[in-house]
Write an enzyme that holds these catalytic residues in place. Structure first.
Site, short mmCIF file in Angstrom:
data_model
loop_
_atom_site.label_atom_id
_atom_site.label_comp_id
_atom_site.label_asym_id
_atom_site.label_seq_id
_atom_site.Cartn_x
_atom_site.Cartn_y
_atom_site.Cartn_z
N LYS B 80 -18.43 31.82 -16.60
CA LYS B 80 -17.43 32.13 -17.84
C LYS B 80 -17.68 33.56 -18.31
O LYS B 80 -18.45 34.40 -18.29
CB LYS B 80 -18.33 31.33 -19.23
CG LYS B 80 -17.20 31.23 -20.56
CD LYS B 80 -17.89 30.29 -21.47
CE LYS B 80 -17.00 30.46 -22.69
NZ LYS B 80 -17.67 29.58 -23.88
N SER B 155 -14.50 26.19 -25.75
CA SER B 155 -13.87 27.21 -25.05
C SER B 155 -14.23 27.64 -23.79
O SER B 155 -13.64 28.53 -22.89
CB SER B 155 -14.53 28.59 -26.04
OG SER B 155 -15.89 28.65 -25.58
N SER B 179 -18.51 24.05 -27.24
CA SER B 179 -18.05 25.00 -26.30
C SER B 179 -18.42 24.64 -24.68
O SER B 179 -17.55 24.69 -23.77
CB SER B 179 -17.81 26.24 -26.20
OG SER B 179 -16.88 26.78 -27.38
#
Ligand SMILES: [Zn+2]
Lengths: 481, 492
Positions: B80, B155, B179
């Site tokens: 990420k 996210s 997330s």
């Protein structure tokens, strides 16, 4: 109307740890800009603080010496504000639950001894430095040096119990001496390792309520603190006496203009939005972190007066730096005449120590044992005072064995009566008229003979013996008439 | 196309140990798939094609030479874009950090590197990890590989989509209020939020420091356990990381979950839970009961406050964490500012997207003089009550189960204009971040439309092994298994 002054001081002390507060960067002064930085102290995305234990230990030590209460659990907090010298946009500090509270510091002024309360002592990190240089190519440009960012600071806040600029100066001197004794900071105001802000207000004498206070900043020496406070007190009294009001504001001391200048008003004051620092767990003080304190300056001063029979001034100077006090005690150990030892240090050695005595790592660059040997030779009559002074000056330059040196160079005093008497006879023969003058009662001429004899002995004649022999010779002449 | 990307991480590991294939083949197969599918999915923001190939060639030699292989030898991972990888861009999905190149490795990245992992690239995310759909990325939304018109969740939507579409073996995500778990549920994969303090946060760009945890996103519970095991443990660079020893991989996977008692929080069965989601969960629990697992109702009475408390505290921390993006030192800097104040204002006005600004404003407000006591302080007190709810419930049960999300993945654009509705997609996940406890989402079913449904398992602090073991048991019951998009199902 008579006015009463109320002063509270906030002192920031840079701690002399090896590395910074939250990273491994070296904590040193004076390196080229931005060379002592890493992702942590630059506040890059993703970094986290790792607390320096040494800084905590130093703060605990200071708190203990100030007789403050060290809390078993204290919290770090974030103080949020924007400024280019603050790379994270917040300063890690302590707010609720500081490391220590409720201490005290004894100060000495011309008015006597007074105890000033310490409200709190907490840890925080220093910010960087902005350099605004007009001569740089872009007019008005500012430059940021982040070497200082993250240097550990200890903030010590006094109670508003300081009543005069003189007391404020005494407070700062006492605090500076203390941190040097504890070896937690070099307490150097010029280099910024000790910084002071002051809150000042005045009120009619006898009044119970406080007047509006102003905050003073930018005072870079103890002397400037005295000057700035004196100026500000006078200004406030002047404003109030002419019917005006004191504004709650922050003022900067301008040494150049010798006055305080407004920096920001109450309305412009920051809302720092303090909240507990989530990256640092609550700090739990463990028992073994509380070390035994060294003898504190005020205790040492008292002991020197008692044990060595010194005056206030003598013990005051000898205890100014722990290394000097240690030197004195080592000297007395090997040369057990405390008064003489003190005199010799104050008169002959101190001036060479002075320039380095404001550093934590100061130590007298001469062996107390060697100095003791020199002083003993004086006492034993082996050398005279002048030779001793020369020897001490040499010892400050290089180390050598003073006794061997005296023997080798033939610096020993001449205490051989025959030799001295022969010189006296020779002198009397060369200066018959001066002999007669003395015999006629002009005793001042005696000094002339001593001087001449010293010259003849190359300064080595034992002065006491010389005096006695000379007197005897004159007396013999007198008797001959 | 090579079938290598469709293997699990565990299968890849045993394949390497039997020298069935070389790292270069595996990496190349993944890079090909990325090349083909990423333009449509937008899962990766940057692909380290050259770096990964170089690294794979080095590992090829190591495999040929023999000797011990690292635990993650030759495993292609996605990261990420909130984690710092030395020498590469770390944008956090924000224009603010578009030019920022990380000069250091996050601690977990360093660990994975040391264990032989190969990083394929950085994945898309909601800006600064704020969002539940990856639509808040400054670099365009990511699409759900199961249904391109739908969001992958957020996210960590890029990581979830990359794993689900077999564009990597597993990925790292970060979880502040759900997330990792929510996008894992939306993309039909496994996602774990470890116990707070179990994985070092050093190198994770902070959103809300007392909530953030890095965790694995993978195709199976076993794969998640392997990746978790590889990154867990104390780090002197993170004072909030725990010194507690990490169990062995065998211990993490070796518990008999058939004797577990599971708690079902009654407060979670409220309006807004999709019928298919509810049915899938209850069916899974019925199957488990058939194996001897006991299921009982538990109560987490402060649940209704969780979302409010979460948004007050997380945004408060965020308002401070994001103060460093001021245009002075790195990242985006507005041009033509005439003063320092203007530099700050113009930089932050243009550098941050609307959701980030909204949360900075919210947090700044909650911390302001005069509001601190009523908001931040009160919320911090309720946070403690929420943890106590869990502590009490775990006196009775080994794990608590719930849906991961109230609904299956929603449509792109469906909720982006309505932040409050968007915030509700985290209602089952954010309480766990308030309590600092571990939780895992795993796929249990597909809806009539073929969309994945996730189930969340929650455990007491540092009891991640319960999640992996129960997860593995549920995977055995799920037929056909859901490990991202089935390889016979076309994407795009
Ligand atoms: Zn540093």
């Amino acid at each position: 109307m008579a006015w009463e002054t109320i002063i509270g001081l906030e002192v920031h002390v840079q701690l002399a740890t090896r590395s910074k507060m939250f990273c491994a960067c070296p904590n040193v002064f004076g390196a080229p800009p931005n060379t002592l930085t890493c992702p942590v102290c630059l506040g890059l995305p993703g970094v986290l603080p790792a607390l320096n234990k040494q800084a905590v230990l130093f703060a605990i030590k200071t708190a203990k010496a100030l007789d403050a209460q060290v809390h078993p659990c204290s919290l770090f907090a974030r103080k949020n504000y924007f400024y280019p010298d603050l790379p994270k946009g917040y300063q890690i500090s302590q707010y609720e639950q500081p490391l220590a509270t409720a201490g005290k510091l004894r100060i000495e002024t011309s008015g006597g001894t007074k105890t000033i309360g310490i409200t709190r002592l907490h840890l925080e990190e220093d910010a960087g430095k902005l350099i605004h240089e007009a001569e740089f190519t872009r007019a008005g440009a500012s430059y940021v040096d982040l070497n200082r960012t993250g240097v550990p600071l200890m903030e010590i806040v006094s109670e508003p119990e300081i009543s005069t600029p003189e007391e404020a100066m005494a407070y700062l001197r006492a605090l500076r001496e203390l941190v040097r004794y504890l070896k937690v900071s070099d307490g150097n105001m010029e280099e910024g390792s000790l910084r002071c802000d002051a809150n000042v207000s005045v009120r009619p004498e006898g009044s119970q309520t406080f007047g509006t206070k102003a905050e003073l900043k930018n005072m870079n020496s103890i002397r400037f603190v005295g000057k700035a406070l004196a100026y500000e007190v006078e200004r406030q009294v002047r404003v109030l006496e002419s019917g005006g009001k004191i504004a709650q504001e922050t003022l900067l001391w301008s040494e150049k203009l010798e006055k305080t200048l407004p920096m920001r008003s109450k309305e412009e004051a920051h809302d720092y939005r303090y909240f507990p620092e989530p990256d640092i767990l609550p700090l739990t003080i463990e028992g073994e972190w509380i070390e035994a304190l060294p003898e504190l300056p005020w205790d040492k001063r008292e002991r020197f007066k008692q044990v060595y029979d010194l005056t206030d001034e003598e013990s005051g100077i000898l205890t100014e730096h722990p290394a000097l006090a240690e030197f004195y005690e080592a000297l007395v150990d090997a040369f057990p005449n405390p008064k003489a030892a003190s005199n010799w240090i104050l008169v002959e050695l101190l001036k060479s120590f002075r320039p380095k005595m404001n550093r934590l790592d100061f130590f007298p660059a001469v062996s107390p044992k060697r100095v003791a040997r020199v002083l003993s030779m004086v006492e034993e009559g082996v050398i005279n005072q002048n030779t001793a002074k020369d020897l001490l000056a040499r010892l400050l330059e290089e180390d050598f064995d003073p006794e061997a040196f005296v023997a080798q160079q033939g610096l020993g005093q001449i205490s051989d009566e025959k030799a001295l008497l022969a010189w006296i006879d020779e002198l009397f023969e060369r200066h018959p008229s001066q002999v007669n003058e003395y015999l006629d009662g002009k005793e001042k001429v005696f000094g002339f003979f001593v001087g001449q004899l010293m010259k003849m002995s190359q300064g080595k004649a034992n002065p006491r013996l010389l005096n006695t022999l000379l007197k005897q010779k004159f007396d013999a002449r007198k008797g001959a008439f | 196309m090579s079938n290598l990307p469709f293997l699990t991480l565990a299968e890849l590991r045993s394949g390497y140990s039997r020298k069935e294939f070389q790292p270069s083949e595996v990496i190349e197969a993944h890079l090909k798939r990325i090349e083909a599918l990423n333009p449509e999915l937008n899962a990766y923001l940057e692909v380290f094609a050259d770096g990964a190939r170089d690294r794979a060639r080095t590992l090829d030699k190591k495999l040929t030479q023999g000797g011990p292989l690292g635990p993650l030898f030759g495993i292609p991972l996605a990261v990420k874009d909130v984690l710092c990888v030395e020498g590469t861009k770390t944008t956090c999905g924000s224009k603010m950090l578009e030019p920022f190149i990380a000069p250091y490795d996050a601690s977990c990245i360093r660990r994975l590197r040391d264990q032989g992992a190969v990083f394929l690239g950085k994945t898309n995310m909601d800006e600064f990890a704020m969002g539940s759909s990856t639509e808040n990325s400054a670099f365009g939304p990511t699409r759900n590989p199961f249904a391109l018109e739908r969001v992958p969740g957020g996210s960590s939507g890029g990581s979830a989509a990359a794993v689900a579409a077999h564009l990597c073996q597993a990925a790292l995500g970060s979880d502040t209020g759900g997330s990792i778990r929510q996008p894992a549920a939306f993309c039909g994969i496994v996602g774990l939020k470890p116990t707070y303090g179990r994985v070092s946060r050093y190198g994770l760009v902070a959103f809300a420091s007392s909530f953030d945890q890095i965790g694995p996103m993978a195709k199976t519970s076993e794969d998640a356990a392997i990746l978790f095991w590889a990154i867990a443990g104390h780090d002197p660079k993170d004072m909030t990381s725990s010194a507690r020893p990490v169990p062995s991989l065998e211990a993490l996977l070796g518990q008999d979950s058939r004797r577990f008692r599971l708690g079902l929080p009654k407060e979670y069965f409220v309006e807004g839970m999709d019928q298919e989601v509810r049915d899938a969960l209850l069916a899974t629990l019925a199957n488990l009961e058939g194996l001897g697992v006991q299921v009982e109702e538990v109560s987490l009475p402060h649940t209704p406050y969780a979302t409010a408390v979460y948004y007050i505290l997380a945004t408060s921390e965020a308002s401070s964490n994001l103060a460093r993006y001021d245009g002075v030192k790195y990242g985006f800097r507005a041009k033509d500012a005439d003063s320092l104040l203007e530099l700050y204002e113009l930089t932050r006005a243009a550098g941050f997207g609307p959701e980030v600004k909204r949360r900075i404003m919210l947090g700044t407000y909650a911390l302001s003089a005069g509001y601190y006591e009523a908001y931040y302080k009160k919320a911090a007190q309720v946070r403690r009550l929420i943890l106590e709810d869990f502590t009490r419930a775990f006196e009775k049960v080994d794990a608590i189960v719930s849906p991961t999300t109230p609904t299956p993945p929603f449509l792109l654009g469906e909720k982006i204009e309505d932040p409050l509705t968007m915030y509700l997609s985290d209602i089952y996940t954010n309480a766990l971040n308030l309590a600092g406890l571990p939780g895992m989402s795993l796929p249990i079913a597909r809806t009539g439309d073929g969309l994945p449904v996730g189930m969340q398992i929650m455990a007491p602090a540092f009891m991640e092994e319960r999640l992996f073991c129960l997860g593995s048991l549920i995977e055995e019951l799920t037929n056909p298994p859901i490990r991202g998009v089935p390889f016979d199902q076309p994407i795009a």
